[in-house]
Write a protein that holds these residues in place. Structure first.
Motif, short mmCIF file in Angstrom:
data_model
loop_
_atom_site.label_atom_id
_atom_site.label_comp_id
_atom_site.label_asym_id
_atom_site.label_seq_id
_atom_site.Cartn_x
_atom_site.Cartn_y
_atom_site.Cartn_z
N GLY A 221 0.79 -1.23 0.00
CA GLY A 221 0.00 0.00 0.00
C GLY A 221 0.82 1.27 0.00
O GLY A 221 1.61 1.51 0.89
N GLU A 222 0.62 2.10 -1.05
CA GLU A 222 1.27 3.41 -1.11
C GLU A 222 0.47 4.44 -0.32
O GLU A 222 0.99 5.51 -0.01
N PHE A 223 -0.79 4.10 -0.01
CA PHE A 223 -1.66 5.05 0.67
C PHE A 223 -2.29 4.38 1.89
O PHE A 223 -2.43 3.17 1.97
N LEU A 226 -6.00 8.70 6.85
CA LEU A 226 -5.47 9.67 7.80
C LEU A 226 -5.58 9.13 9.22
O LEU A 226 -4.69 9.36 10.05
N ALA A 227 -6.64 8.38 9.51
CA ALA A 227 -6.82 7.81 10.84
C ALA A 227 -5.65 6.89 11.20
O ALA A 227 -5.12 6.94 12.32
N GLU A 228 -5.22 6.04 10.25
CA GLU A 228 -4.11 5.13 10.50
C GLU A 228 -2.80 5.91 10.68
O GLU A 228 -1.98 5.59 11.54
N GLU A 229 -2.60 6.93 9.86
CA GLU A 229 -1.38 7.73 9.97
C GLU A 229 -1.32 8.44 11.32
O GLU A 229 -0.27 8.49 11.97
N LEU A 230 -2.46 8.96 11.76
CA LEU A 230 -2.50 9.64 13.07
C LEU A 230 -2.31 8.66 14.22
O LEU A 230 -1.70 9.00 15.24
N PHE A 266 1.27 7.15 2.35
CA PHE A 266 1.83 6.45 3.50
C PHE A 266 3.03 7.21 4.05
O PHE A 266 3.89 7.67 3.31
N LEU A 267 3.09 7.37 5.37
CA LEU A 267 4.16 8.09 6.06
C LEU A 267 4.34 9.52 5.55
O LEU A 267 5.44 9.98 5.31
N CYS A 268 3.22 10.23 5.37
CA CYS A 268 3.34 11.62 4.93
C CYS A 268 3.39 12.59 6.12
O CYS A 268 3.81 13.74 5.95
N LEU A 269 2.97 12.15 7.31
CA LEU A 269 2.96 13.03 8.48
C LEU A 269 4.03 12.68 9.50
O LEU A 269 4.62 13.58 10.12
N GLN A 270 4.28 11.39 9.69
CA GLN A 270 5.22 10.98 10.73
C GLN A 270 6.60 11.63 10.58
O GLN A 270 7.18 12.09 11.57
N PRO A 271 7.16 11.74 9.35
CA PRO A 271 8.46 12.40 9.23
C PRO A 271 8.42 13.87 9.65
O PRO A 271 9.41 14.40 10.15
N LEU A 272 7.28 14.54 9.44
CA LEU A 272 7.16 15.94 9.82
C LEU A 272 7.13 16.09 11.34
O LEU A 272 7.74 17.02 11.90
N VAL A 273 6.43 15.17 12.00
CA VAL A 273 6.37 15.21 13.47
C VAL A 273 7.73 14.84 14.05
O VAL A 273 8.21 15.45 15.01
N GLU A 274 8.39 13.84 13.47
CA GLU A 274 9.72 13.46 13.95
C GLU A 274 10.70 14.62 13.78
O GLU A 274 11.53 14.89 14.66
N ASN A 275 10.58 15.34 12.66
CA ASN A 275 11.45 16.49 12.44
C ASN A 275 11.19 17.57 13.51
O ASN A 275 12.12 18.20 14.02
N ALA A 276 9.90 17.76 13.85
CA ALA A 276 9.56 18.76 14.87
C ALA A 276 10.17 18.39 16.22
O ALA A 276 10.65 19.26 16.96
N VAL A 277 10.16 17.10 16.56
CA VAL A 277 10.72 16.67 17.84
C VAL A 277 12.24 16.78 17.82
O VAL A 277 12.84 17.39 18.71
N ARG A 278 12.86 16.23 16.79
CA ARG A 278 14.32 16.14 16.79
C ARG A 278 14.99 17.48 16.57
O ARG A 278 15.96 17.84 17.25
N PRO A 371 -7.94 10.54 -8.45
CA PRO A 371 -7.83 9.29 -9.23
C PRO A 371 -6.58 8.49 -8.84
O PRO A 371 -5.49 9.03 -8.76
N GLY A 372 -6.79 7.21 -8.61
CA GLY A 372 -5.67 6.32 -8.29
C GLY A 372 -5.25 6.31 -6.84
O GLY A 372 -4.36 5.55 -6.46
N VAL A 373 -5.85 7.17 -6.00
CA VAL A 373 -5.48 7.24 -4.59
C VAL A 373 -6.54 6.52 -3.77
O VAL A 373 -7.66 7.00 -3.62
N THR A 374 -6.19 5.34 -3.27
CA THR A 374 -7.10 4.53 -2.46
C THR A 374 -6.32 3.93 -1.31
O THR A 374 -5.24 3.36 -1.51
#
Length: 376
Positions: A221-223, A226-230, A266-278, A371-374
């Motif tokens: 899965g490439e996508f 949002l609930a799973e990412e959060l 997939f993993l579009c938010l976690q790197p941003l939060v990790e960057n904010a922490v580190r 289109p194509g995002v599922t």
């Protein structure tokens, strides 16, 4: 090249839509009706070709292409075998066109003729289109050549789609490789520190760490939603707060429930939060705050990750987004920005507001439907 192909496809679709509207009113004379039928048959064949030159796609498309050409029979080959249509002797007929990339007309021993047209894409000759008729009339030859070019255009679009998918997959693999060893080491060290003093807390953190790594390194899965990412970000922050303490790392979440089912990369938010922490909280004395917002913005979902950390000079941030930052700086930001643009277009890259000593605010938008995002 890609823009030209997409323009061709869009123009074709617009022509079909126009003719459909005309048909609802009045197609006029025989010429207008013939034009509509031609475009309609072509439009029915197009979807089967957009996954590339496969047996299933060729079989589905051939039914409509044969009617389109009004041929006695039709065959489609790849470079190795006949995918659909008559088999006997067809690869021998196709061999010359596969080798030279040129169309040819062949008189058949038992009578009739075959028009062989190469299906040439940017990667070379992918296969051939072979139309059979009682005779090789000039009309059949010209029509087969034009239909062959049309088929090749859709195959080239399929190749571009595949290359884009492979590029996105490569970006995700690169992002997994960037998941901070620094964070993993610190998480395990923190868990170890609780083993004697608070075994129950250590057990809970270990389970959260296992779930975090399982999600981050999943293979399909490439996508995701949002609930799973959060949910995965919540695991990350639980581990980070265990290390820093509740007072040192403060978190504000404001999530609109209606955007939770939205599919996001997939993993579009976690790197941003990790960057904010580190690079935000770790680098400042005293407590710090991270704010994560997910808002309903009509046809889009707006996501904001903000910290009150040390910030960065705008010119340095531009280098980070261009992938030119110093090693370890801005973990994953360039990766996320690139993937958003690949999936949704350049209008959907990261928007970053920052200055030295002023923290970092990152905003991204994702369409609710694309289109194509599922999510899978």
């Amino acid at each position: 090249m890609e823009a030209a192909l997409l323009f061709f496809a869009v123009a074709f679709a617009a022509a079909v839509l126009l003719l459909v509207r005309l048909r609802r009113r009045d197609l006029g004379g025989p010429a207008e009706r013939a034009a509509f039928e031609t475009l309609h048959k072509a439009s029915l064949a197009a979807p089967a070709l957009r996954r590339g030159l496969t047996r299933t796609g060729a079989e589905k498309a051939a039914r409509h292409l044969r009617e389109l050409l009004d041929a006695d029979d039709l065959a489609i080959t790849d470079r190795e075998e006949v995918l659909t249509g008559p088999r006997d002797g067809v690869m021998a007929l196709a061999a010359h066109s596969l080798e030279t990339g040129r169309a040819r007309v062949v008189e058949l021993p038992g009578g009739g003729a075959a028009v062989v047209v190469p299906l040439a894409t940017g990667a070379g000759v992918a296969g051939t289109l072979v139309a059979f008729g009682g005779q090789a009339s000039a009309g059949l030859v010209r029509a087969t050549e034009e239909v062959g070019r049309w088929v090749a255009t859709h195959l080239e679009l399929a190749e571009l789609d595949l290359s884009r998918e492979l590029l996105v997959e490569a970006e995700v693999r690169a992002l997994r490789a960037q998941i901070s060893p620094h964070f993993i080491y610190n998480s395990l060290t923190t868990i170890a520190s609780f083993v004697r003093t608070d075994p129950e807390q250590a057990r809970e953190l270990l389970l959260e760490f296992a779930d975090f790594t399982r999600y981050s390194f999943r293979r399909h899965g490439e996508f995701t939603t949002l609930a799973e990412e959060l949910r995965n970000i919540d695991r990350f922050l639980m581990l980070a707060r265990a290390r820093f303490g509740e007072e040192r790392l403060r978190v504000t979440l404001r999530i609109a429930p209606e955007v939770l089912p939205v599919a996001v990369p997939f993993l579009c938010l976690q790197p941003l939060v990790e960057n904010a922490v580190r690079h935000g909280i770790e680098g400042r004395p005293g407590p710090g705050r991270i704010t994560l917002l997910a808002e309903d913005a009509g046809a889009e979902c707006r996501l904001i990750v903000e910290d009150d950390g040390v910030g960065m000079a705008p010119e340095e941030m531009r280098k980070v987004l261009a992938g030119e930052g110093a090693t370890g700086t801005g973990i994953g930001l360039a990766n996320v920005d690139t993937r958003l643009r690949q999936v949704y277009g350049d209008a959907y890259g990261l928007v970053v507001e920052t200055a030295e000593g002023a923290g970092v605010k990152i905003t991204l938008r994702v369409p609710k439907y694309h289109p194509g995002v599922t999510a899978r």
